[in-house]
Design a protein around this motif. Structure first.
Motif, PDB file in Angstrom:
ATOM      1  N   ILE A  71       1.101  -1.066   0.003  1.00 13.69           N
ATOM      2  CA  ILE A  71       0.035  -0.021  -0.021  1.00 13.69           C
ATOM      3  C   ILE A  71       0.923   1.246   0.054  1.00 13.69           C
ATOM      4  N   LEU A  72       1.992   1.310   0.665  1.00 14.01           N
ATOM      5  CA  LEU A  72       2.815   2.630   0.817  1.00 14.01           C
ATOM      6  C   LEU A  72       3.554   2.517  -0.415  1.00 14.01           C
ATOM      7  N   GLN A  73       3.975   1.607  -1.164  1.00 12.71           N
ATOM      8  CA  GLN A  73       4.638   1.840  -2.274  1.00 12.71           C
ATOM      9  C   GLN A  73       3.550   2.331  -3.347  1.00 12.71           C
ATOM     10  N   THR A  74       2.462   1.998  -3.434  1.00 10.16           N
ATOM     11  CA  THR A  74       1.470   2.353  -4.196  1.00 10.16           C
ATOM     12  C   THR A  74       1.134   3.707  -4.120  1.00 10.16           C
ATOM     13  N   LEU A  75       1.095   4.234  -2.773  1.00  9.36           N
ATOM     14  CA  LEU A  75       0.934   5.522  -2.356  1.00  9.36           C
ATOM     15  C   LEU A  75       2.251   6.285  -3.048  1.00  9.36           C
ATOM     16  N   VAL A  76       3.379   5.829  -3.139  1.00 10.68           N
ATOM     17  CA  VAL A  76       4.568   6.573  -3.473  1.00 10.68           C
ATOM     18  C   VAL A  76       4.200   6.699  -5.023  1.00 10.68           C
ATOM     19  N   LEU A  77       4.061   5.578  -5.758  1.00 13.98           N
ATOM     20  CA  LEU A  77       3.782   5.563  -7.313  1.00 13.98           C
ATOM     21  C   LEU A  77       2.693   6.213  -7.567  1.00 13.98           C
ATOM     22  N   ASP A  78       1.655   6.711  -6.883  1.00 16.52           N
ATOM     23  CA  ASP A  78       0.554   7.497  -7.122  1.00 16.52           C
ATOM     24  C   ASP A  78       0.737   9.017  -6.499  1.00 16.52           C
ATOM     25  N   ASP A  79       2.111   9.200  -6.307  1.00  9.26           N
ATOM     26  CA  ASP A  79       2.747  10.651  -5.858  1.00  9.26           C
ATOM     27  C   ASP A  79       1.960  11.191  -4.650  1.00  9.26           C
ATOM     28  N   GLU A  80       1.337  10.370  -3.774  1.00 12.75           N
ATOM     29  CA  GLU A  80       0.535  10.869  -2.647  1.00 12.75           C
ATOM     30  C   GLU A  80       1.661  11.216  -1.577  1.00 12.75           C
TER      31      GLU A  80
END
Length: 143
Positions: A71-80
């Motif tokens: 989830i954290l890596q997804t948020l990083v990739l989503d630029d959040e």
């Protein structure tokens, strides 16, 4: 099939699948809840997010380290959020040096500087994250 055996992740699709389909709703809810928590904190670690989620009971099912990491890596990739390493100073004083941390890019985290913030005698809004030769550094500064 014997009752004590469980199908492998390759068969079921893993944690993010329900009845063979990607559970987008689960993923979006987890992303939203984690992002809100991170936005209220200055700096968080994966373990901190996991501990908070378990103590608060925000998720009805058990959440694993791997799920929180994804989830954290997804948020990083989503630029959040931004992934950084702790310096042990300022906002990172409670996090061991070189430990991977996450900072929100919105309220409570790194904010985009206002025009003229430095020219009016103010303090750089990213000073707490500024480290020579790091992600936020004097060389990469755009403010």
């Amino acid at each position: 099939m014997a009752a004590q055996f469980e199908p492998s992740e390759e068969t079921t699709g893993g944690d993010w699948y329900s009845e063979g389909n990607l559970d987008k709703e689960l993923i979006n809810v987890m992303k939203s809840v984690c992002l809100k928590y991170i936005s209220r904190q200055k700096v968080v670690t994966r373990d901190g997010v996991l501990e908070w989620s378990r103590k608060s009971g925000v998720f009805t099912a058990e959440v694993s380290n791997q799920q929180i990491e994804e989830i954290l890596q997804t948020l990083v990739l989503d630029d959040e959020i931004i992934e950084v390493k702790s310096t042990g100073y300022w906002d990172f004083e409670n996090v061991p040096v070189d430990r991977v941390c996450y900072i929100s890019k919105s309220k409570g985290g790194v904010r985009e500087p206002k025009d003229g913030a430095m020219s009016s005698g103010g303090v750089c809004p990213r000073i707490n994250f500024c480290i020579p030769d790091d992600i936020v550094s004097p060389r990469t500064c755009v403010s």
